[in-house]
Design an enzyme around this catalytic site. Structure first.
Site, PDB file in Angstrom:
ATOM      1  CE  LYS A   1      23.442  32.472  62.472  1.00 47.02           C
ATOM      2  NZ  LYS A   1      24.081  31.827  63.644  1.00 47.02           N
TER       3      LYS A   1
ATOM      4  CG  ASP B   1      27.111  35.935  65.753  1.00 45.04           C
ATOM      5  OD1 ASP B   1      26.786  36.881  66.510  1.00 45.04           O
ATOM      6  OD2 ASP B   1      26.937  34.729  66.047  1.00 45.04           O
TER       7      ASP B   1
ATOM      8  CE  LYS C   1      29.693  34.636  67.980  1.00 41.06           C
ATOM      9  NZ  LYS C   1      29.407  33.394  68.725  1.00 41.06           N
TER      10      LYS C   1
ATOM     11  CG  ASP D   1      26.897  33.185  62.155  1.00 46.99           C
ATOM     12  OD1 ASP D   1      26.787  31.947  62.125  1.00 46.99           O
ATOM     13  OD2 ASP D   1      26.363  33.900  63.023  1.00 46.99           O
TER      14      ASP D   1
ATOM     15  CG  ASP E   1      26.944  34.888  70.526  1.00 47.15           C
ATOM     16  OD1 ASP E   1      26.794  35.112  69.309  1.00 47.15           O
ATOM     17  OD2 ASP E   1      27.947  34.322  71.004  1.00 47.15           O
TER      18      ASP E   1
ATOM     19  CD  GLU F   1      23.561  35.222  65.857  1.00 49.12           C
ATOM     20  OE1 GLU F   1      23.856  34.960  67.034  1.00 49.12           O
ATOM     21  OE2 GLU F   1      24.088  34.637  64.888  1.00 49.12           O
TER      22      GLU F   1
ATOM     23  NE  ARG G   1      19.365  29.841  69.653  1.00 49.94           N
ATOM     24  CZ  ARG G   1      19.908  29.053  70.578  1.00 49.94           C
ATOM     25  NH1 ARG G   1      19.181  28.641  71.619  1.00 49.94           N
ATOM     26  NH2 ARG G   1      21.152  28.647  70.482  1.00 49.94           N
TER      27      ARG G   1
END
Ligand code: BES
Ligand code: MN
Ligand code: ZN
Length: 507
Positions: free
Chosen positions: A254, A259, A266, A277, A336, A338, A340
């Site tokens: 990933k 993020d 967030k 991230d 959020d 994101e 996956r």
């Protein structure tokens, strides 16, 4: 840093010219008759030095020792874990100004795992982040000699040493990229880092931009990237050391370089940590650095979907439905979730390599941090064999994981009234439902998912990337090599080619 393994008794270690001598002492360290061993025995007897892991005694200007500074390190029973604790405790001594050459010697017959652990912990201790600091004194340490005296299992020790040196370099590269702020580690810069890894023998790199990704139909990945000014990159690394046509292992990291959560934004507190991230992506880069050094007889593909997750007028909105590369449609209920989304298209893409197995690595869920904390990464797979292999690799590398469930019932919350699935289920078992989402994109290829949300970095005063799970992944990959091909013997030419740091980001 330069590492060298040398057969040295304590007496010989005392004669070695260096700036710092570290002596690992166990409960059972045999009291030799040389000056250093005698001194250690005295210190223990007098109660001035304890041999439990983490205990120290600093000495200076000993007439019987060539090194100016000497640090006795308690190593308990001498296990890899205790050696790690002992060496980590010597971090400030290793980083001290004026220490250019150090010798770390074992005052006991160290096993291969303990030697590897010493290399890794010393390298970890000597790392310091400098990339965006204007005033830094670089760490002086250039060379670390590892002195072992035992004759038993010399081959095993040498092999573990070589793997550990390569692993340390991979870990350092992963830490460096994960630590860099998002404006210094954009998708484009990550792709450049991957490209420079292709200078190592056996490694090649292809970078796909927005037009190619659109052509591939990666609608889930594109949806995440569309709110950002930074163009996405889909990074494809290949390491070919195995037989031509031998099925590769595919690693998918990933690569969310920041993020914010997107429109499902967030909270402000600690949002800076979302620069980490891309820890999964960083671990893939680190593994390739290590493979380039070790040259094992295996084939590995690394895939990194890299982009930012930003709120914007063009950003994807909650409720938007997108079509993934697999053809399955996804209702993005929470922008959020994101990770996956970008992983789903990368996993679909991975199938073209007909992999023997694929492993994705992702800072995927806060829920995994709640479940397992920072000690073990979450591991999800339907394959018992893959689970065992990853568990063993994690244990061997002191980079452990813990298997989590994947019962089909956990996937029930992913249903959507408007698409084939939603991208989130309820709050319950959030790490598992995320894994269930990914599982819909793996087909019948053996697959495992590592949720490293708790293990990829540390918060608080020691805020910084850990380089995990480079160790786990490297050990897993090496264990898949045909036995005859281990250890990878580098040809002189390969070694020469591998020598310069090849654009690696280490300080
Ligand atoms: N990158 C985060 C996961 C994360 C959060 C890692 C905190 C480490 C610390 C991920 O993209 C995310 O935001 N996940 C959401 C999923 C939720 C919306 C279903 C989460 O965990 O809150
Ligand atoms: Mn997120
Ligand atoms: Zn994320």
């Amino acid at each position: 840093m330069n590492f060298e393994l040398k057969a040295l008794t304590t007496a010989a270690a005392a004669r070695e010219k260096c700036d710092l001598l570290l002596v690992l002492v166990t409960e059972a360290s045999a009291g030799g008759s040389d000056a250093l061993s005698t001194l250690v025995a005295h210190a223990v007897k007098a109660g001035d030095f304890e041999t439990s892991a983490g205990k120290q005694l600093a000495l200076y200007g000993l007439p019987a020792v060539a090194a100016r500074r000497v640090l006795l390190l308690g190593a308990g029973s001498g296990s890899a874990r205790e050696v790690r604790q002992a060496v980590a405790g010597a971090a400030s001594a290793l980083k001290a100004q004026g220490v250019a050459k150090a010798l770390l010697c074992f005052a006991y017959e160290a096993c291969a795992a303990a030697v590897a652990s010493a290399v890794l912990s010393a390298s970890e201790a000597a790392y310091s982040y400098t990339h965006t600091k204007s005033q830094v004194k670089p760490v002086a340490l250039k060379k670390l000699l590892i002195g072992t005296s035992g004759k038993a299992d010399r081959h095993g020790v040498e092999q573990a040493f070589a793997i550990a040196v390569a692993q340390a370099e991979g870990v350092a590269l992963a830490r460096e990229w994960a630590n860099r702020p998002a404006n210094h580690a954009t998708p484009t810069l990550l792709a450049d880092a991957a490209r420079s890894l292709a200078k190592l023998p056996g490694i090649s790199c292809k970078v796909h931009g927005p037009a190619e990704v659109a052509k591939l139909g990666m609608g889930a990945f594109m949806a995440v990237a569309q709110g950002s000014e930074q163009p996405l990159r889909f990074i494809e690394l290949h390491y070919n050391g195995g037989a031509k046509g031998a099925a590769p292992v595919v690693l998918v990291g990933k690569g969310i370089t920041f993020d914010t959560g997107g429109i499902s934004i967030k909270p402000a507190a600690e949002m800076d940590e979302m620069k980490f991230d891309m820890g999964g992506a960083a671990s893939v880069l680190g593994v390739f650095q290590s493979l380039g050094r070790l040259q094992p007889a295996i084939n590995v593909v690394g895939l990194i979907p890299a982009c930012e997750n930003m709120p914007d007028g063009r950003a994807v909105k909650p409720g938007d439905v997108v079509t993934s590369m697999s053809g399955q449609t996804i209702e993005i209920l929470n922008t959020d979730a994101e990770g996956r989304l970008v992983l789903s298209d990368a996993l679909t893409y991975a199938a073209r390599f007909k992999p023997a197995a694929m492993v994705d690595i992702a800072t995927l869920t806060g829920a995994c941090v709640i479940a397992l904390g920072g000690l073990r990464s979450g591991m999800f797979t339907a394959s018992d064999a893959l689970a065992r292999a990853l568990e063993q690799a994690g244990d061997a590398a002191l980079d452990p994981c813990w298997r989590m469930p994947l019962d089909d019932e956990y996937g029930e919350g992913l249903k959507s009234n408007f698409a084939d699935m939603g991208n989130v289920a309820g709050r319950a078992a959030g790490a598992v439902t995320a894994a269930k989402f990914l599982q819909r994109f793996v087909g019948d290829i053996p697959w495992a998912h590592l949720d490293i949300a708790g293990t990829a970095w540390k918060s608080g005063a020691a805020k910084g990337a850990t380089g995990r799970p480079v160790g786990l992944l490297l050990h897993y990959l090496l264990a898949t090599a045909p036995a005859a091909a281990r250890p990878a013997r580098k040809t002189a030419a390969a070694r020469r080619k591998a020598e310069p740091a090849a654009g690696s980001a280490q300080g």
